[in-house]
Design an enzyme around this catalytic site. Structure first.
Site, PDB file in Angstrom:
ATOM      1  N   ARG A   1      -7.627 -20.593  -1.858  1.00 38.73           N
ATOM      2  CA  ARG A   1      -6.564 -20.402  -0.868  1.00 38.73           C
ATOM      3  C   ARG A   1      -5.445 -21.444  -1.014  1.00 38.73           C
ATOM      4  O   ARG A   1      -5.669 -22.638  -0.841  1.00 38.73           O
ATOM      5  CB  ARG A   1      -7.137 -20.465   0.558  1.00 38.73           C
ATOM      6  CG  ARG A   1      -6.102 -20.119   1.615  1.00 38.73           C
ATOM      7  CD  ARG A   1      -6.692 -20.093   3.019  1.00 38.73           C
ATOM      8  NE  ARG A   1      -5.691 -19.672   3.990  1.00 38.73           N
ATOM      9  CZ  ARG A   1      -4.777 -20.486   4.514  1.00 38.73           C
ATOM     10  NH1 ARG A   1      -4.750 -21.756   4.187  1.00 38.73           N
ATOM     11  NH2 ARG A   1      -3.884 -20.005   5.373  1.00 38.73           N
TER      12      ARG A   1
ATOM     13  N   TYR B   1       0.831  -1.203   0.000  1.00 41.54           N
ATOM     14  CA  TYR B   1       0.000   0.000   0.000  1.00 41.54           C
ATOM     15  C   TYR B   1       0.867   1.256   0.000  1.00 41.54           C
ATOM     16  O   TYR B   1       2.089   1.200   0.166  1.00 41.54           O
ATOM     17  CB  TYR B   1      -0.965  -0.005   1.189  1.00 41.54           C
ATOM     18  CG  TYR B   1      -0.335   0.330   2.530  1.00 41.54           C
ATOM     19  CD1 TYR B   1       0.517  -0.563   3.170  1.00 41.54           C
ATOM     20  CD2 TYR B   1      -0.579   1.557   3.151  1.00 41.54           C
ATOM     21  CE1 TYR B   1       1.082  -0.251   4.401  1.00 41.54           C
ATOM     22  CE2 TYR B   1      -0.006   1.876   4.378  1.00 41.54           C
ATOM     23  CZ  TYR B   1       0.826   0.961   4.997  1.00 41.54           C
ATOM     24  OH  TYR B   1       1.400   1.279   6.205  1.00 41.54           O
TER      25      TYR B   1
ATOM     26  N   LEU C   1      10.998   1.300   7.117  1.00 42.11           N
ATOM     27  CA  LEU C   1      10.411   1.794   5.879  1.00 42.11           C
ATOM     28  C   LEU C   1      11.102   3.120   5.547  1.00 42.11           C
ATOM     29  O   LEU C   1      11.206   3.993   6.417  1.00 42.11           O
ATOM     30  CB  LEU C   1       8.909   2.030   6.056  1.00 42.11           C
ATOM     31  CG  LEU C   1       8.232   2.524   4.778  1.00 42.11           C
ATOM     32  CD1 LEU C   1       8.049   1.365   3.799  1.00 42.11           C
ATOM     33  CD2 LEU C   1       6.903   3.178   5.078  1.00 42.11           C
TER      34      LEU C   1
ATOM     35  N   HIS D   1      -0.921 -21.142  -0.474  1.00 43.69           N
ATOM     36  CA  HIS D   1       0.120 -20.149  -0.187  1.00 43.69           C
ATOM     37  C   HIS D   1       0.882 -19.689  -1.433  1.00 43.69           C
ATOM     38  O   HIS D   1       1.177 -18.514  -1.583  1.00 43.69           O
ATOM     39  CB  HIS D   1       1.108 -20.695   0.847  1.00 43.69           C
ATOM     40  CG  HIS D   1       0.528 -20.791   2.235  1.00 43.69           C
ATOM     41  ND1 HIS D   1      -0.536 -21.605   2.536  1.00 43.69           N
ATOM     42  CD2 HIS D   1       0.850 -20.161   3.384  1.00 43.69           C
ATOM     43  CE1 HIS D   1      -0.842 -21.479   3.821  1.00 43.69           C
ATOM     44  NE2 HIS D   1      -0.004 -20.594   4.359  1.00 43.69           N
TER      45      HIS D   1
ATOM     46  N   LYS E   1       6.429  -1.767   1.860  1.00 48.68           N
ATOM     47  CA  LYS E   1       5.244  -1.182   2.512  1.00 48.68           C
ATOM     48  C   LYS E   1       4.094  -2.180   2.379  1.00 48.68           C
ATOM     49  O   LYS E   1       3.152  -1.998   1.591  1.00 48.68           O
ATOM     50  CB  LYS E   1       4.913   0.191   1.908  1.00 48.68           C
ATOM     51  CG  LYS E   1       4.075   1.039   2.868  1.00 48.68           C
ATOM     52  CD  LYS E   1       4.143   2.500   2.506  1.00 48.68           C
ATOM     53  CE  LYS E   1       3.155   3.358   3.262  1.00 48.68           C
ATOM     54  NZ  LYS E   1       3.191   3.307   4.704  1.00 48.68           N
TER      55      LYS E   1
ATOM     56  N   GLU F   1      12.223   2.212  14.078  1.00 52.02           N
ATOM     57  CA  GLU F   1      11.255   3.266  13.718  1.00 52.02           C
ATOM     58  C   GLU F   1      10.047   3.176  14.642  1.00 52.02           C
ATOM     59  O   GLU F   1      10.027   2.371  15.572  1.00 52.02           O
ATOM     60  CB  GLU F   1      10.844   3.110  12.248  1.00 52.02           C
ATOM     61  CG  GLU F   1      10.185   1.779  11.946  1.00 52.02           C
ATOM     62  CD  GLU F   1       9.842   1.582  10.472  1.00 52.02           C
ATOM     63  OE1 GLU F   1       9.749   2.563   9.724  1.00 52.02           O
ATOM     64  OE2 GLU F   1       9.643   0.415  10.080  1.00 52.02           O
TER      65      GLU F   1
ATOM     66  N   ARG G   1       8.059   4.369  -4.628  1.00 50.44           N
ATOM     67  CA  ARG G   1       8.115   3.404  -3.521  1.00 50.44           C
ATOM     68  C   ARG G   1       7.080   2.297  -3.738  1.00 50.44           C
ATOM     69  O   ARG G   1       7.332   1.130  -3.439  1.00 50.44           O
ATOM     70  CB  ARG G   1       7.896   4.114  -2.183  1.00 50.44           C
ATOM     71  CG  ARG G   1       8.088   3.184  -0.996  1.00 50.44           C
ATOM     72  CD  ARG G   1       8.079   3.908   0.325  1.00 50.44           C
ATOM     73  NE  ARG G   1       6.785   4.526   0.597  1.00 50.44           N
ATOM     74  CZ  ARG G   1       6.544   5.303   1.638  1.00 50.44           C
ATOM     75  NH1 ARG G   1       7.510   5.581   2.497  1.00 50.44           N
ATOM     76  NH2 ARG G   1       5.356   5.826   1.827  1.00 50.44           N
TER      77      ARG G   1
END
Ligand code: PDD
Length: 283
Positions: free
Chosen positions: A99, A32, A199, A101, A143, A175, A51
């Site tokens: 589903r 995101y 990040l 992996h 991110k 962070e 990014r």
């Protein structure tokens, strides 16, 4: 009413439906971005989109829109929501599939974007923070929407009457749960260097740039837990918070327990940058 975007269509946010088989829901298999918009102008759009491209490449999701496609999408979304002051949220997941992996074959990514209104002058109050061990994975430079570690630590901060948890890994500061950290101490102004454990914040990068332009020495160097605890000033930065002073750490005052003089100065530089952005002098 908020206009949002899903897979090529603009719709009312409340009308948007996403499959329970979406891998974002099942595996947090997605990334995101959050981009602030000031008076209709996007803050460092290219840096944010770069990014996003980097995050997508890191988890091997194809970027179907490309830089121009993203620019067009975000500009249209801002306009459809009336311009002004907004926080844009973009999310891309690997898509919906039974589903399993391993990556599914032949599945299109889910591309979602929404926006919310923010204050034109987010007079950032000083905040209290706590120190916690960094319990997250080893690719915090991506991110990712997999934010459970961040969520749990942020809640621990809130339970302790604070607004942010500042994390320590291997004895050094990484962070905050949704912020980068700057520290003023005997050794001057420092922020941790970029690595897989943090990040690379766009606000952080701008602050370093603004300091450089103003001849303020700001070094990207590791900061130990002892240095953090002994700091004269601590600030946290993010797209939604801007630059906020931390005035209490684990209940103890940071420096004099009030926003410090160095913060006053960089906060001024940041606000000045925003004014120039709104005038169209910078982006
Ligand atoms: N978070 N570190 C983490 C873990 C973050 O989640 C964020 C931002 C930052 C600061 O990055 P930037 O300056 O580019 O916003 C650092 C966003 C705002 C969020 O999750 O809402």
């Amino acid at each position: 009413m908020t206009v949002a975007y899903l897979n090529g269509e603009f719709q009312q946010l409340e009308d948007i439906r996403i499959s329970p088989l979406d891998r974002g829901f099942l595996f947090a298999d997605g990334v995101y971005e959050v981009i602030p918009v000031y008076s209709g102008r996007l803050f460092r759009a290219d840096a944010h989109l770069q990014r996003l491209e980097r995050s997508l490449a890191a988890i091997r999701i194809e970027d179907s829109l490309g830089r121009d496609g993203w620019h067009a999408l975000v500009e249209e979304l801002v306009e459809r929501n009336g311009g002004g002051y907004q926080a844009l949220y973009l999310q891309v997941t690997r898509g919906a599939a039974p589903r399993d992996h391993a990556f599914p074959a032949g599945v299109s990514p889910t591309v979602f974007a929404m926006t919310r209104t923010i204050d034109s002058d987010p007079h950032s109050p000083a905040l209290h923070a706590v120190i916690r061990p960094d319990i997250r994975w080893s690719r915090c430079d991506i991110k990712s929407v997999a934010l459970l570690g961040n969520v749990l630590l942020r809640q621990e901060a809130q339970d302790a009457g604070a607004a942010e948890a500042i994390m320590i890994r291997d004895g050094v500061l990484t962070e905050g749960t949704a912020t980068n950290v700057f520290v003023v101490g005997g050794d001057g102004l420092r922020t941790p260097p970029k690595s897989a454990h943090i990040l690379g914040g766009i606000t952080r990068d701008l602050l370093i740039e603004l300091c450089h332009d103003a001849d303020i020495d700001c070094r990207e160097e590791p900061i130990t837990e002892a240095e953090l605890r002994g700091a004269e000033e601590i600030w946290v930065t993010s797209s939604t918070k801007e630059v906020v002073p931390v005035v209490r750490l684990d209940g103890d005052p940071v420096g004099a327990g009030v926003p410090g003089p160095q913060w006053q100065r960089v906060h001024g530089l940041f606000q000045d940058f925003k004014r120039r952005l709104v005038r169209g002098d910078v982006d």
